[in-house]
Scaffold this motif. Structure first.
Motif, PDB file in Angstrom:
ATOM      1  N   PHE A  33      33.261   4.694   3.372  1.00 24.42           N
ATOM      2  CA  PHE A  33      32.113   4.741   2.469  1.00 24.42           C
ATOM      3  C   PHE A  33      32.577   4.957   1.038  1.00 24.42           C
ATOM      4  N   ARG A  34      33.481   5.929   0.880  1.00 26.81           N
ATOM      5  CA  ARG A  34      33.915   6.248  -0.476  1.00 26.81           C
ATOM      6  C   ARG A  34      34.648   5.069  -1.106  1.00 26.81           C
ATOM      7  N   ARG A  35      35.513   4.437  -0.286  1.00 28.77           N
ATOM      8  CA  ARG A  35      36.246   3.275  -0.816  1.00 28.77           C
ATOM      9  C   ARG A  35      35.279   2.168  -1.225  1.00 28.77           C
ATOM     10  N   GLU A  36      34.177   2.052  -0.499  1.00 28.95           N
ATOM     11  CA  GLU A  36      33.211   0.991  -0.817  1.00 28.95           C
ATOM     12  C   GLU A  36      32.165   1.442  -1.836  1.00 28.95           C
ATOM     13  N   GLY A  37      32.296   2.688  -2.300  1.00 29.37           N
ATOM     14  CA  GLY A  37      31.361   3.187  -3.304  1.00 29.37           C
ATOM     15  C   GLY A  37      29.971   3.457  -2.755  1.00 29.37           C
ATOM     16  N   ILE A  38      29.872   3.708  -1.449  1.00 24.69           N
ATOM     17  CA  ILE A  38      28.567   3.989  -0.840  1.00 24.69           C
ATOM     18  C   ILE A  38      28.373   5.502  -0.773  1.00 24.69           C
ATOM     19  N   VAL A  39      27.259   5.978  -1.328  1.00 23.60           N
ATOM     20  CA  VAL A  39      26.991   7.411  -1.309  1.00 23.60           C
ATOM     21  C   VAL A  39      25.879   7.707  -0.301  1.00 23.60           C
ATOM     22  N   PRO A  40      26.211   8.405   0.788  1.00 22.88           N
ATOM     23  CA  PRO A  40      25.137   8.783   1.713  1.00 22.88           C
ATOM     24  C   PRO A  40      24.107   9.620   0.965  1.00 22.88           C
ATOM     25  N   THR A  41      22.850   9.324   1.159  1.00 25.54           N
ATOM     26  CA  THR A  41      21.769   9.930   0.388  1.00 25.54           C
ATOM     27  C   THR A  41      20.752  10.565   1.324  1.00 25.54           C
ATOM     28  N   VAL A  42      20.195  11.684   0.890  1.00 29.06           N
ATOM     29  CA  VAL A  42      19.128  12.335   1.634  1.00 29.06           C
ATOM     30  C   VAL A  42      18.041  11.302   1.930  1.00 29.06           C
ATOM     31  N   GLY A  43      17.583  11.264   3.175  1.00 36.50           N
ATOM     32  CA  GLY A  43      16.567  10.286   3.553  1.00 36.50           C
ATOM     33  C   GLY A  43      17.159   9.061   4.247  1.00 36.50           C
ATOM     34  N   ASP A  44      18.501   8.921   4.165  1.00 37.77           N
ATOM     35  CA  ASP A  44      19.128   7.774   4.830  1.00 37.77           C
ATOM     36  C   ASP A  44      18.944   7.844   6.345  1.00 37.77           C
ATOM     37  N   ARG A  45      18.643   6.706   6.917  1.00 34.54           N
ATOM     38  CA  ARG A  45      18.677   6.560   8.375  1.00 34.54           C
ATOM     39  C   ARG A  45      20.118   6.186   8.685  1.00 34.54           C
ATOM     40  N   VAL A  46      20.750   6.958   9.555  1.00 40.36           N
ATOM     41  CA  VAL A  46      22.188   6.778   9.778  1.00 40.36           C
ATOM     42  C   VAL A  46      22.516   6.694  11.262  1.00 40.36           C
ATOM     43  N   LEU A  47      23.723   6.219  11.527  1.00 40.45           N
ATOM     44  CA  LEU A  47      24.262   6.289  12.885  1.00 40.45           C
ATOM     45  C   LEU A  47      25.419   7.272  12.857  1.00 40.45           C
ATOM     46  N   ILE A  48      25.477   8.114  13.873  1.00 39.60           N
ATOM     47  CA  ILE A  48      26.585   9.075  13.962  1.00 39.60           C
ATOM     48  C   ILE A  48      27.229   8.969  15.342  1.00 39.60           C
ATOM     49  N   GLU A  49      28.495   9.377  15.376  1.00 40.16           N
ATOM     50  CA  GLU A  49      29.195   9.458  16.661  1.00 40.16           C
ATOM     51  C   GLU A  49      29.673  10.879  16.849  1.00 40.16           C
ATOM     52  N   ARG A  50      29.293  11.465  17.948  1.00 39.44           N
ATOM     53  CA  ARG A  50      29.684  12.848  18.217  1.00 39.44           C
ATOM     54  C   ARG A  50      31.186  12.945  18.425  1.00 39.44           C
ATOM     55  N   ARG A  51      31.785  13.975  17.799  1.00 35.47           N
ATOM     56  CA  ARG A  51      33.206  14.267  18.009  1.00 35.47           C
ATOM     57  C   ARG A  51      33.308  15.642  18.623  1.00 35.47           C
ATOM     58  N   GLU A  52      34.506  16.167  18.664  1.00 39.62           N
ATOM     59  CA  GLU A  52      34.721  17.484  19.285  1.00 39.62           C
ATOM     60  C   GLU A  52      34.047  18.604  18.479  1.00 39.62           C
ATOM     61  N   GLN A  53      33.851  19.736  19.068  1.00 41.62           N
ATOM     62  CA  GLN A  53      33.348  20.974  18.440  1.00 41.62           C
ATOM     63  C   GLN A  53      32.063  20.795  17.645  1.00 41.62           C
ATOM     64  N   GLY A  54      31.158  20.036  18.196  1.00 42.18           N
ATOM     65  CA  GLY A  54      29.861  19.950  17.558  1.00 42.18           C
ATOM     66  C   GLY A  54      29.833  19.163  16.261  1.00 42.18           C
ATOM     67  N   TYR A  55      30.966  18.551  15.866  1.00 48.17           N
ATOM     68  CA  TYR A  55      30.960  17.730  14.661  1.00 48.17           C
ATOM     69  C   TYR A  55      30.747  16.275  15.011  1.00 48.17           C
ATOM     70  N   ALA A  56      30.265  15.545  14.067  1.00 44.76           N
ATOM     71  CA  ALA A  56      30.045  14.121  14.299  1.00 44.76           C
ATOM     72  C   ALA A  56      30.568  13.351  13.105  1.00 44.76           C
ATOM     73  N   GLN A  57      30.807  12.080  13.318  1.00 42.07           N
ATOM     74  CA  GLN A  57      31.168  11.228  12.193  1.00 42.07           C
ATOM     75  C   GLN A  57      29.997  10.322  11.856  1.00 42.07           C
ATOM     76  N   LEU A  58      29.720  10.278  10.553  1.00 39.74           N
ATOM     77  CA  LEU A  58      28.641   9.409  10.073  1.00 39.74           C
ATOM     78  C   LEU A  58      29.259   8.029   9.922  1.00 39.74           C
ATOM     79  N   THR A  59      28.848   7.113  10.808  1.00 36.10           N
ATOM     80  CA  THR A  59      29.550   5.829  10.857  1.00 36.10           C
ATOM     81  C   THR A  59      28.815   4.708  10.133  1.00 36.10           C
TER      82      THR A  59
END
Ligand SMILES: Nc1nc2c(ncn2[C@@H]2O[C@H](COP(=O)(O)OP(=O)(O)OP(=O)(O)O)[C@@H](O)[C@H]2O)c(=O)[nH]1
Ligand SMILES: [Mg+2]
Ligand SMILES: [Zn+2]
Length: 291
Positions: A33-59
């Motif tokens: 995202f950062r390389r592409e200049g995309i800033v996740p914004t409040v209100g965004d509908r997103v997809l996430i993938e759950r990772r270990e220890q309750g963390y997820a990656q915003l994909t």
């Protein structure tokens, strides 16, 4: 496992996402995202993938319906335009302009009359008359009157408050979310307490929807509107017979379909007067568009 969700707030490089199952997952944005200049914004509908220890990656960030600046928030469905039934005296021109700004961004404008516990009869009547073509609400943050209808309206939508200072936007938010503790009151007191500390906007989940914690809404004053685009912002006009001239501004043209709406009561003199002012402004802007 991929889940969809709603981005509620950013905390450093982490984002809190309300998942489709109702839980909140702390997620880290994909480096791309950062390389592409995309800033996740409040209100965004997103997809996430759950990772270990309750963390997820915003994909993935799904396409946005709209994106406001100041406060930065995406996918706003509704704009609650608050006016006061007592002081301060309503700025109806501001209400009409906010309606246009909202409609231009596919946001549903909802005029809300607050302070009906201390209502001035004339203001109540004007509000009811002028905005009869809209869904409206009459409420009191003070007594709680009408708040049930407001709550029902918020369900399933992303909503944002707007309006003049001291109409009671923060008071309404506090009434809806007692844990918010927003500062309310007169300007001097607010200034003393350092009201202008900057913070990032945050969405508060509400039913199956969410509400922005910071009132505010920047209008796009410099935007150029074609006459037909302006017409589309006036629900009253949708009842009109076609005008004789295409691009009719409904001012003094012959055989205008909008003017008869004044005598039928569909369009009020107040709304029309303010419409004239706004329409002439846009005409001026169109003239100077390429300057
Ligand atoms: N009588 C009455 N007073 C209210 C009501 N809602 C808010 N107020 C009062 O109006 C004043 C302004 O309210 P705020 O909630 O701070 O207004 P605001 O729209 O957030 O103002 P800004 O933050 O300056 O934009 C406060 O003194 C509130 O107590 C209401 O329903 N009835
Ligand atoms: Mg406030
Ligand atoms: Zn016309």
């Amino acid at each position: 496992m991929t889940e969809s969700g709603l981005l509620l707030k950013g905390v450093g490089s982490f984002y809190e996402v309300l998942t489709e199952y109702g839980g909140i997952m702390t997620s880290k944005a994909r480096g791309a995202f950062r390389r592409e200049g995309i800033v996740p914004t409040v209100g965004d509908r997103v997809l996430i993938e759950r990772r270990e220890q309750g963390y997820a990656q915003l994909t993935e960030i799904l396409p946005r319906k709209n994106c406001l600046v100041r406060p930065a928030v995406a996918n706003v469905d509704q704009l609650l335009i608050v006016v006061s039934a007592s002081a301060p005296e309503p700025d109806w021109l501001l209400v009409d302009r906010l309606i246009i700004s909202a409609k231009r961004m596919q946001i549903d404008p909802v005029p809300v009359l607050n302070k009906i516990d201390a209502a001035n009869r004339t203001i109540m009547d004007t509000f009811r008359r002028e905005y009869h073509a809209f869904r409206t609400l009459t409420v009191s943050a003070e007594t709680g009157e009408g708040l049930e209808a407001l709550r029902a309206l918020l369900d399933g939508k992303v909503s944002c408050f707007a309006g003049q200072s001291a109409v009671g936007k923060s008071s309404l938010l506090n009434a809806l979310f007692p844990s918010l503790h927003l500062l309310t009151g007169d300007l001097s007191r607010k200034t003393e307490r350092g009201r202008h500390t900057t913070r990032h906007a945050e969405l508060w989940p509400y039913g199956t929807g969410a509400v922005l914690d910071t009132p505010g809404f920047s209008m796009f004053e410099t935007e150029c509107l074609e006459q037909n685009e302006l017409d589309a912002c006036y629900p009253e006009f949708q009842q009109a017979e076609p005008c004789r001239f295409p691009g009719c501004m409904h001012l003094s043209e012959p055989d205008c379909g909008v003017k008869p709406l004044l005598s039928s009561g569909e369009l009020t003199p107040g709304r029309y007067e303010r419409y004239r002012e706004i329409a002439l402004e846009y005409q001026m802007r169109r003239k100077h568009r390429y300057d």
